[in-house]
Design a protein around this motif. Structure first.
Motif, PDB file in Angstrom:
ATOM      1  N   GLY A 145      -5.180  69.118  68.459  1.00  0.00           N
ATOM      2  CA  GLY A 145      -5.631  69.046  67.072  1.00  0.00           C
ATOM      3  C   GLY A 145      -5.258  67.762  66.363  1.00  0.00           C
ATOM      4  N   ASN A 146      -4.432  66.949  66.976  1.00  0.00           N
ATOM      5  CA  ASN A 146      -3.980  65.688  66.392  1.00  0.00           C
ATOM      6  C   ASN A 146      -4.128  64.604  67.465  1.00  0.00           C
ATOM      7  OD1 ASN A 146      -2.204  64.254  64.183  1.00  0.00           O
ATOM      8  ND2 ASN A 146      -1.134  63.809  66.092  1.00  0.00           N
ATOM      9  N   SER A 147      -4.183  63.371  67.031  1.00  0.00           N
ATOM     10  CA  SER A 147      -4.127  62.253  67.972  1.00  0.00           C
ATOM     11  C   SER A 147      -3.157  61.205  67.466  1.00  0.00           C
ATOM     12  CB  SER A 147      -5.503  61.602  68.153  1.00  0.00           C
ATOM     13  OG  SER A 147      -6.295  62.295  69.096  1.00  0.00           O
ATOM     14  N   LEU A 161       1.398  57.898  64.369  1.00  0.00           N
ATOM     15  CA  LEU A 161       1.713  59.219  64.913  1.00  0.00           C
ATOM     16  C   LEU A 161       1.012  60.349  64.177  1.00  0.00           C
ATOM     17  CD1 LEU A 161       5.559  58.890  65.620  1.00  0.00           C
ATOM     18  CD2 LEU A 161       3.614  58.257  67.063  1.00  0.00           C
ATOM     19  N   SER A 162       0.552  60.100  62.960  1.00  0.00           N
ATOM     20  CA  SER A 162      -0.107  61.100  62.134  1.00  0.00           C
ATOM     21  C   SER A 162       0.750  62.363  62.021  1.00  0.00           C
ATOM     22  CB  SER A 162      -1.505  61.428  62.650  1.00  0.00           C
ATOM     23  OG  SER A 162      -2.194  62.233  61.700  1.00  0.00           O
ATOM     24  N   HIS A 163       0.134  63.545  62.253  1.00  0.00           N
ATOM     25  CA  HIS A 163       0.851  64.815  62.062  1.00  0.00           C
ATOM     26  C   HIS A 163       1.426  65.306  63.379  1.00  0.00           C
ATOM     27  CE1 HIS A 163       1.413  67.927  58.884  1.00  0.00           C
ATOM     28  NE2 HIS A 163       0.923  66.969  58.117  1.00  0.00           N
ATOM     29  N   LEU A 164       2.229  64.478  64.019  1.00  0.00           N
ATOM     30  CA  LEU A 164       2.835  64.867  65.289  1.00  0.00           C
ATOM     31  C   LEU A 164       3.800  66.027  65.062  1.00  0.00           C
ATOM     32  CD1 LEU A 164       3.189  64.205  68.323  1.00  0.00           C
ATOM     33  CD2 LEU A 164       5.080  62.700  67.650  1.00  0.00           C
ATOM     34  N   HIS A 165       3.642  67.100  65.853  1.00  0.00           N
ATOM     35  CA  HIS A 165       4.430  68.321  65.662  1.00  0.00           C
ATOM     36  C   HIS A 165       5.379  68.616  66.817  1.00  0.00           C
ATOM     37  CE1 HIS A 165       1.483  70.332  62.554  1.00  0.00           C
ATOM     38  NE2 HIS A 165       2.032  69.213  62.123  1.00  0.00           N
ATOM     39  N   HIS A 166       5.466  67.759  67.801  1.00  0.00           N
ATOM     40  CA  HIS A 166       6.300  68.078  68.955  1.00  0.00           C
ATOM     41  C   HIS A 166       6.823  66.802  69.588  1.00  0.00           C
ATOM     42  CE1 HIS A 166       2.967  66.844  71.603  1.00  0.00           C
ATOM     43  NE2 HIS A 166       2.170  67.573  70.840  1.00  0.00           N
ATOM     44  N   LEU A 167       7.854  66.956  70.414  1.00  0.00           N
ATOM     45  CA  LEU A 167       8.393  65.827  71.161  1.00  0.00           C
ATOM     46  C   LEU A 167       7.378  65.355  72.196  1.00  0.00           C
ATOM     47  CD1 LEU A 167      12.022  67.179  71.749  1.00  0.00           C
ATOM     48  CD2 LEU A 167      11.305  65.454  70.077  1.00  0.00           C
ATOM     49  N   LEU A 168       7.523  64.121  72.611  1.00  0.00           N
ATOM     50  CA  LEU A 168       6.625  63.556  73.603  1.00  0.00           C
ATOM     51  C   LEU A 168       7.160  63.802  75.017  1.00  0.00           C
ATOM     52  CD1 LEU A 168       5.826  60.156  71.863  1.00  0.00           C
ATOM     53  CD2 LEU A 168       4.474  62.257  71.827  1.00  0.00           C
ATOM     54  N   THR A 169       6.264  63.994  75.940  1.00  0.00           N
ATOM     55  CA  THR A 169       6.644  64.166  77.331  1.00  0.00           C
ATOM     56  C   THR A 169       6.728  62.803  78.010  1.00  0.00           C
ATOM     57  OG1 THR A 169       4.363  64.333  78.110  1.00  0.00           O
ATOM     58  CG2 THR A 169       5.422  66.372  77.355  1.00  0.00           C
ATOM     59  N   ASP A 170       7.289  62.792  79.219  1.00  0.00           N
ATOM     60  CA  ASP A 170       7.299  61.551  80.001  1.00  0.00           C
ATOM     61  C   ASP A 170       5.874  61.073  80.258  1.00  0.00           C
ATOM     62  OD1 ASP A 170      10.045  61.495  80.122  1.00  0.00           O
ATOM     63  OD2 ASP A 170      10.158  62.468  82.082  1.00  0.00           O
ATOM     64  N   ARG A 171       4.966  61.992  80.446  1.00  0.00           N
ATOM     65  CA  ARG A 171       3.561  61.630  80.661  1.00  0.00           C
ATOM     66  C   ARG A 171       2.984  60.975  79.408  1.00  0.00           C
ATOM     67  NH1 ARG A 171      -1.516  64.560  80.479  1.00  0.00           N
ATOM     68  NH2 ARG A 171      -2.913  63.949  82.186  1.00  0.00           N
ATOM     69  N   ASP A 172       3.306  61.536  78.243  1.00  0.00           N
ATOM     70  CA  ASP A 172       2.841  60.931  76.989  1.00  0.00           C
ATOM     71  C   ASP A 172       3.343  59.496  76.868  1.00  0.00           C
ATOM     72  OD1 ASP A 172       1.600  63.314  76.199  1.00  0.00           O
ATOM     73  OD2 ASP A 172       3.376  64.007  75.105  1.00  0.00           O
ATOM     74  N   LEU A 173       4.622  59.304  77.159  1.00  0.00           N
ATOM     75  CA  LEU A 173       5.210  57.967  77.046  1.00  0.00           C
ATOM     76  C   LEU A 173       4.564  56.994  78.011  1.00  0.00           C
ATOM     77  CD1 LEU A 173       8.961  59.026  76.711  1.00  0.00           C
ATOM     78  CD2 LEU A 173       7.474  58.176  74.890  1.00  0.00           C
ATOM     79  N   ALA A 189       9.983  68.171  57.801  1.00  0.00           N
ATOM     80  CA  ALA A 189       9.669  69.598  57.785  1.00  0.00           C
ATOM     81  C   ALA A 189       8.224  69.885  58.174  1.00  0.00           C
ATOM     82  CB  ALA A 189       9.952  70.178  56.399  1.00  0.00           C
ATOM     83  N   TYR A 190       7.282  69.260  57.502  1.00  0.00           N
ATOM     84  CA  TYR A 190       5.869  69.565  57.709  1.00  0.00           C
ATOM     85  C   TYR A 190       5.372  69.088  59.064  1.00  0.00           C
ATOM     86  CZ  TYR A 190       6.098  70.408  52.705  1.00  0.00           C
ATOM     87  OH  TYR A 190       6.452  70.874  51.469  1.00  0.00           O
ATOM     88  N   THR A 191       5.957  68.022  59.570  1.00  0.00           N
ATOM     89  CA  THR A 191       5.602  67.533  60.901  1.00  0.00           C
ATOM     90  C   THR A 191       6.718  67.890  61.884  1.00  0.00           C
ATOM     91  OG1 THR A 191       6.487  65.343  60.314  1.00  0.00           O
ATOM     92  CG2 THR A 191       4.109  65.687  60.069  1.00  0.00           C
ATOM     93  N   MET A 192       7.809  67.119  61.859  1.00  0.00           N
ATOM     94  CA  MET A 192       8.945  67.343  62.740  1.00  0.00           C
ATOM     95  C   MET A 192      10.234  67.203  61.950  1.00  0.00           C
ATOM     96  SD  MET A 192       7.705  64.858  65.857  1.00  0.00           S
ATOM     97  CE  MET A 192       8.933  65.464  67.009  1.00  0.00           C
TER      98      MET A 192
END
Length: 258
Positions: A145-147, A161-173, A189-192
């Motif tokens: 839902g976000n990019s 990062l926009s509305h990033l709601h989670h940590l990044l994975t090694d694959r994301d990095l 709060a609203y994002t992370m």
């Protein structure tokens, strides 16, 4: 850092399609970022970045390409940009009625639930994306839902990062690659949480962090207190800064653009 670069290379072989969205490694050992000078019409050798408010920045390239992040129809420049990126975690990050003069309107999501895939080259700017997930209104997960949007120009890579709601994975990095400038939501709060956002930034290893999406100065100060041992904090008297490859900071900095 050497371990991370090795990991990025290995994972790029595993995920070659997505790796095309990332930014290429470049040199890091440069002096410092400069504020926009008193001659705004002088030729650019880097990127001019202006904070428009909330999660919107105007990015201008040496060839005059103008892109606005999380274009919402409210935090916008006087003249329409060439490129507008959007995310839809909240209506303050997109609009259903963008200025019709915008050449490219890029959504960070797809209505069919599949990951958006952006690969746009316009003059001297390349725009790509990494899809991420967001919380939905029922407390569940809306996948893709976000990019995270990536803007490459003038030898620099800027990540929004926009509305990033989670940590990044090694694959994301691995997909993101080398990042010079990060536009990071620090609302806590609203994002992370501030702690999670600090971890994301530690993993991305940018040279410049531009805080956004923090609503009040107290919230921003709480984030700065958490990371001040890792970053030089600079307050700008203007909402505009110029960043070039030859004047990137030698050590990570946070730039607060009013």
């Amino acid at each position: 850092m050497r371990v991370r670069h090795f990991l990025v290379g290995v994972l790029a072989l595993v995920v070659p399609r997505l790796a095309l969205a990332g930014c290429a490694p470049i040199a890091w050992n440069m002096p410092h970022v400069m504020l926009a000078g008193t001659a705004p019409d002088a030729p650019l050798d880097g990127l001019r970045i202006r904070f428009l408010g909330h999660a919107s920045f105007l990015i201008e390239t040496p060839q005059g390409v103008r892109a606005v992040t999380d274009y919402n129809g409210v935090n916008v420049p006087d003249d329409p940009p060439d490129i507008a990126t959007m995310n839809h975690a909240h209506s303050t990050h997109y609009t259903d009625h963008p200025d019709p003069r915008i050449k490219y309107v890029l959504h960070g999501w797809r209505d069919d639930g599949k990951p958006a895939q952006i690969d746009l080259m316009y003059r001297d700017m390349h725009v790509s994306n990494l899809p991420t997930n967001i919380r939905d209104w029922q407390g569940g997960t809306e996948y893709y839902g976000n990019s995270i949007f990536l803007f490459e120009s003038a030898g620099l890579c800027v990540a929004h990062l926009s509305h990033l709601h989670h940590l990044l994975t090694d694959r994301d990095l691995a997909v993101l690659g080398h990042i010079d400038v990060v536009m990071a939501p620090v609302d806590g709060a609203y994002t992370m949480s501030h702690q999670d956002m600090a971890k994301v930034l530690d993993e991305l290893q940018p040279r410049v962090v531009l805080p956004m999406h923090y609503f009040t100065r107290d919230v921003l100060d709480q984030f700065l207190a958490l990371v001040r041992d890792r970053y030089v904090v600079r307050e700008s008297p203007t909402p505009t800064a110029v960043v070039s490859h030859k004047n990137l900071p030698a050590h990570p900095e946070i730039w607060i653009l009013p």
